[in-house]
Design a protein around this motif. Structure first.
Motif: not given
Length: 73
Positions: A31-36, A43-49, A56-68
């Protein structure tokens, strides 16, 4: 979590390119956590997966910082 990738400040396609490169040596199931903060990452990360059969186990957006959280196929 097996790996965390900080891609803050990187613009498309760099977050996904960094993710792809860093995931290559990992074993299946890792498992990898990507912060972007690139708006295109949502769009790009789900497409890559989807294209690479990763989960894609989880995707959250906190004030413009996304964690996948991605699990390698």
């Amino acid at each position: 979590m097996d790996l965390e990738i900080d891609a803050l400040g990187l613009l498309c396609p760099l977050p996904v390119l960094r993710l792809r490169k860093r995931m290559m040596p990992l074993a299946s199931g890792a498992q990898v956590r990507l912060i972007a903060d690139d708006p295109a990452a949502v769009i790009d990360v789900p497409h890559f997966c989807n294209e690479n059969n990763h989960l894609l186990v989880d995707m959250t957006d906190t004030q413009g910082t996304m964690t996948f959280v991605i699990q390698k196929a």
